[in-house]
Scaffold this active site. Structure first.
Site, short mmCIF file in Angstrom:
data_model
loop_
_atom_site.label_atom_id
_atom_site.label_comp_id
_atom_site.label_asym_id
_atom_site.label_seq_id
_atom_site.Cartn_x
_atom_site.Cartn_y
_atom_site.Cartn_z
N CYS A 14 -22.27 -23.48 -42.66
CA CYS A 14 -22.70 -22.48 -41.69
C CYS A 14 -23.77 -23.01 -40.74
O CYS A 14 -24.12 -22.34 -39.77
CB CYS A 14 -23.18 -21.22 -42.41
SG CYS A 14 -21.85 -20.35 -43.24
N THR A 44 -23.09 -4.00 -34.18
CA THR A 44 -24.14 -4.00 -35.20
C THR A 44 -24.27 -5.36 -35.90
O THR A 44 -24.95 -5.47 -36.91
CB THR A 44 -23.87 -2.90 -36.26
OG1 THR A 44 -22.50 -3.02 -36.68
CG2 THR A 44 -24.10 -1.52 -35.68
N HIS A 45 -23.63 -6.39 -35.33
CA HIS A 45 -23.65 -7.74 -35.93
C HIS A 45 -23.26 -7.70 -37.40
O HIS A 45 -23.87 -8.35 -38.24
CB HIS A 45 -25.04 -8.37 -35.79
CG HIS A 45 -25.45 -8.55 -34.37
ND1 HIS A 45 -25.08 -9.64 -33.64
CD2 HIS A 45 -26.15 -7.76 -33.53
CE1 HIS A 45 -25.55 -9.53 -32.41
NE2 HIS A 45 -26.20 -8.39 -32.31
N ASP A 47 -20.75 -8.08 -40.85
CA ASP A 47 -20.06 -9.23 -41.41
C ASP A 47 -18.58 -9.26 -41.08
O ASP A 47 -17.96 -10.32 -41.05
CB ASP A 47 -20.25 -9.25 -42.93
CG ASP A 47 -21.71 -9.38 -43.29
OD1 ASP A 47 -22.26 -10.46 -43.03
OD2 ASP A 47 -22.30 -8.41 -43.79
CO CO Z 1 -21.54 -12.45 -43.31
CO CO Z 2 -18.80 -14.61 -41.25
#
Ligand code: CO
Ligand code: CO
Ligand code: CO
Length: 346
Positions: A14, A44-45, A47
């Site tokens: 990541c 809302t960002h 997942d």
């Molecule tokens: Co996530």
């Molecule tokens: Co992700």
């Protein structure tokens, strides 16, 4: 000859994400699309995106892939899959299906490596209870692997970034320091015990944690990945219109990570993550610099950050520990919005 996948990339896992600032800038030009069936979108960002099929079923969709985050191809497959599946778990969902995303340099690396990556990935999807139903490949260097995942959830049970309640306590289910550990591994500073602990943690699914969240009807959570503990906490607190008060001394670090930081092993993405939160984060003057960097360390396949009602917090904490997240800790609390700060770190 055994090939160390870490030698194929500069930034793995990541840490290889585009910076949140650059991404926001690029997305700005896109016209906003509103649809009542879309229950959660990028606003809302969160997942994953959530789309309502009917009153009892919504589907969760997410995609994640990245360059190698470790030396061994089988481990890489397992970690990339666990990381991709995690976004469904962070929303409280169940995994249905997954598709492989494969970028592989067929002329530079033996096909044996690809087989190992795919085997590792498939085993994690099987463990999740889902099925791989296809995929897509591109001949490309360096290698990258991940999944697109489809899950399901009841529309009333969706867990999002945007529902943190004042008074909730913050629970974190896995230790911090995967980015630092991998950075240290590249320069041969990371000891084998730390490396092994981090690999095992990144492979661990957030499935059981997600099931516990559903059992306790949790409303707000996220998983900790590339933006680091503080970056993801910031996104949650901002989306919820509250402030997260975080106790740095309560944050579990993998044993040996502090020492690596002290030797100057600080991933570049820590500074990128600092840049993201700086205008909405208040750090205690006394805060230890290495610890501050740990809180900004980009995680791969990190734990869940969960907002829990205070009176249930010890019960939930114990249940998470029993479910295999032995380092689960209460790391802070949700307070009402404090001036312009979404995060206060003590
Ligand atoms: Co996530
Ligand atoms: Co992700
Ligand atoms: Co295709």
């Amino acid at each position: 000859m055994k090939i160390d996948l870490l030698t194929t990339v500069e930034y793995g896992g990541c840490s290889a994400k585009l910076s949140a600032k650059a991404l926001q800038e690029a997305l700005k030009v896109l016209p906003k699309i509103k649809d009542d069936r879309c229950l959660v979108d990028i606003d809302t960002h969160d997942d994953a995106g959530v789309y309502k099929i009917n009153d009892s079923t919504a589907i969760i969709q997410t995609v994640d892939f990245f360059p190698p985050v470790c030396s061994d191809p089988y481990d890489f497959g397992q970690i990339a899959a666990a990381n991709a599946l995690s976004d469904v778990y962070a929303m409280g969902g169940q995994v249905l299906t997954a598709m492989n995303i494969v970028l592989f340099p067929s002329t530079k690396l033996p096909l044996e490596i690809l087989k190992e990556i795919l085997l590792g990935g498939q085993e994690k999807v099987v463990e999740s209870g889902g099925i791989i139903i296809g995929g897509h490949t591109i001949d490309d260097s360096p290698p990258k692997y991940g999944l697109s995942v489809t899950g399901t959830i009841h529309p009333d049970a969706i867990i999002t970034n945007a529902k943190a309640q004042v008074g909730d306590l913050l629970i974190l289910t896995k230790p911090i320091g995967t980015g630092v550990t991998i950075a240290g591994k590249r320069v041969e500073l990371t000891g084998s015990e730390l490396y092994e602990n981090v690999i095992n943690s990144m492979k661990q699914l957030n499935k059981a944690g997600s099931e516990i969240m559903q059992k306790y009807k949790i409303k707000s959570a996220t998983d900790i990945t590339g933006f680091g503990l503080l970056g993801h906490a910031f996104k949650m607190a901002s989306a919820s219109g509250v402030t997260f008060q975080i106790e740095s001394s309560k944050i579990p670090l993998f044993k040996g990570v502090y020492e690596l930081l002290d030797q100057g092993c600080i991933p570049g993405a820590c500074f990128r993550n600092l840049d993201l939160i700086e205008n909405g984060c208040m750090f205690d003057n006394q805060l230890d610099y290495n610890l501050k960097m740990a809180l900004l360390d980009p995680q791969t396949s990190g734990g869940l950050l969960i907002c829990v009602p205070e009176k249930k917090s010890l019960e939930i904490l114990n249940e998470l520990k029993l479910a295999g997240y032995e380092y689960t800790s209460i790391i802070g609390r949700v307070v009402s919005k404090h001036e312009d700060n979404s995060i206060i770190v003590n």
